[in-house]
Scaffold this active site. Structure first.
Site: not given
Ligand code: 3PG
Ligand code: MG
Length: 403
Positions: A203, A360, A39, A383
């Site tokens: 999930k 993710g 990132r 997310g």
């Molecule tokens: C992540 O890692 O999904 C983003 O940086 C957002 O973080 P958060 O899910 O804690 O809002």
């Molecule tokens: Mg997150």
């Protein structure tokens, strides 16, 4: 309005101006050491561009979940140090527990064109996640122009991603955000066809809205991973002790009917790699067999897709022009159970199609397995990329001015 029509850092004039840049520096840390700096690296093009154009570059981000109070282990100080190495110039770290405190104000006042300041973790302030007006105004008071380059946090309506935009002269997206929107937005809005999507992960509940939306966009939707067993149960198969979301069986049936009605191919596993116990530790030895999807023994659980399924999925990828993949096919942390995920990753690596990896777990899987450089785009959002694929408007993107 299309997400591809946002004002970008190429459309603004930052010379001599103070520019607040929201980055997603939410990186994993172990004892103060950054263990994955993707990132940070992904944020560099925007930062370099603004430096080059003579802006005063003020960076901000959240890190982890400090829940509105300063937690030293969640300080952005290590990011400032790493960033400074990447940029080959000083990044002044404004270590204010209040984020916009005396240090930040003094550091910004002393900035010359091309200088870089990093603020402390925005979530040290409780208002941040509530999109409170006070912090939004304080952040805005530091700058004339705001740039959002934090795709990973774009699904959050927080002060630093949304609130601040109401109090600045101009808001634009950075190159990383632009790249994410080009690939993810391009795939969802106007994909080169055939458009194949591959969904996995544990999930089913997390991914159902994504499946539902993609059933209106994609030509083929492939489902693997732990979530596939609820679909197999919906087909009337016994799934033994596999992961099963009983409450979602009806919904899976609806999705299968919707796929048929829309003329979308919905591919489910035709065979599974099963074992009697979940490996413990996760990468420990495990005894498995491969069985047809309708013959999972009562005392066994599905832990990966089977060999025939891996071939079928790879075949579907071969004919695609656009592929979006989110979620592993099995317990990829275990070498015995990573075969399905590797087979899919390999098929993406070998195709000429545009290949897009949701963030993710999938990004981690692709990078760990060494296929990262072969993909067209690996999203920095977990997310956020999921919500994007669900067809939701992301508040952090909506808040930025159109061109
Ligand atoms: C992540 O890692 O999904 C983003 O940086 C957002 O973080 P958060 O899910 O804690 O809002
Ligand atoms: Mg997150």
């Amino acid at each position: 309005m299309s997400v591809l029509n946002k004002k970008t850092v190429d459309d603004i004039n930052v010379k001599g101006k103070r520019v607040l840049v929201r980055c997603d520096f939410n990186v994993p840390l172990k004892n103060g050491v950054i263990t994955d700096e993707n990132r940070i690296v992904a944020a560099l093009p925007t930062i370099k561009k603004l430096i080059q154009d003579g802006g005063k570059v003020i960076l901000c981000s959240h890190l982890g979940k400090p829940k509105g109070e300063p937690k030293p282990e969640l300080s952005l100080a290590p990011v400032a140090a790493r960033l400074s190495e990447h940029l080959g110039k000083e990044v002044v770290f404004a270590a204010d527990a209040s984020v916009v405190g005396e240090n930040a104000k003094a550091a910004v006042a002393a900035m010359k064109d091309g200088d870089v300041v990093l603020l402390e973790n925005t979530r040290y302030r409780a208002e941040e996640t509530k999109n409170g007006e006070a912090l939004s105004k304080e952040l805005a008071s530091l700058c004339e122009i705001y740039v959002n380059d934090a795709f990973g946090a774009a699904h959050r309506a927080h002060c630093s991603t949304v609130g601040v935009t109401a109090f600045v002269e101009e808001a634009a997206v950075g190159y990383l955000m632009q790249k994410e929107l080009k690939f993810l937005g391009g795939a969802v809005e106007n994909p080169q066809r055939p458009f194949v999507t591959i969904l996995g992960g544990a999930k089913v509940a997390d991914k159902l809205p994504v499946i539902e939306n993609l059933l209106t966009k994609a030509d083929t939707v492939i489902v693997g991973g732990g979530m596939a067993y609820t679909f197999l149960a919906a087909k009337g198969y016994g799934v033994g002790t596999s992961l099963l979301d009983q409450e979602k069986i009806e919904y899976c049936k609806e999705m299968m009917a919707k796929a048929e009605a829309n003329g979308v191919k919905l591919l489910l596993p035709i065979d599974c790699t099963v074992g009697k116990v979940f490996p413990d530790p996760i990468d420990g030895p495990v005894e498995v067999t491969v069985v047809d999807a309708d013959k999972i023994p009562n005392d066994s659980m599905g832990l990966d897709i089977g060999t025939k399924t891996a071939e079928m999925f790879a075949e579907a990828v071969k004919s695609a022009k656009t592929v979006v993949w989110n979620g592993p096919m099995g317990v990829f942390e275990n070498p015995t159970l990573a075969k399905g995920t590797i087979a899919v990753a390999k098929s993406l690596a070998e195709t000429d199609a545009t290949t897009i990896i949701g963030g993710g777990d999938s990004a981690a899987a692709v990078n760990t397995l060494g296929f990262g450089p072969k993909m067209s785009h690996i999203s920095t959002g977990g997310g956020a990329s999921l919500e994007f694929l669900e067809g939701k408007e992301l508040p952090g993107i909506a808040a930025v001015n159109d061109k």
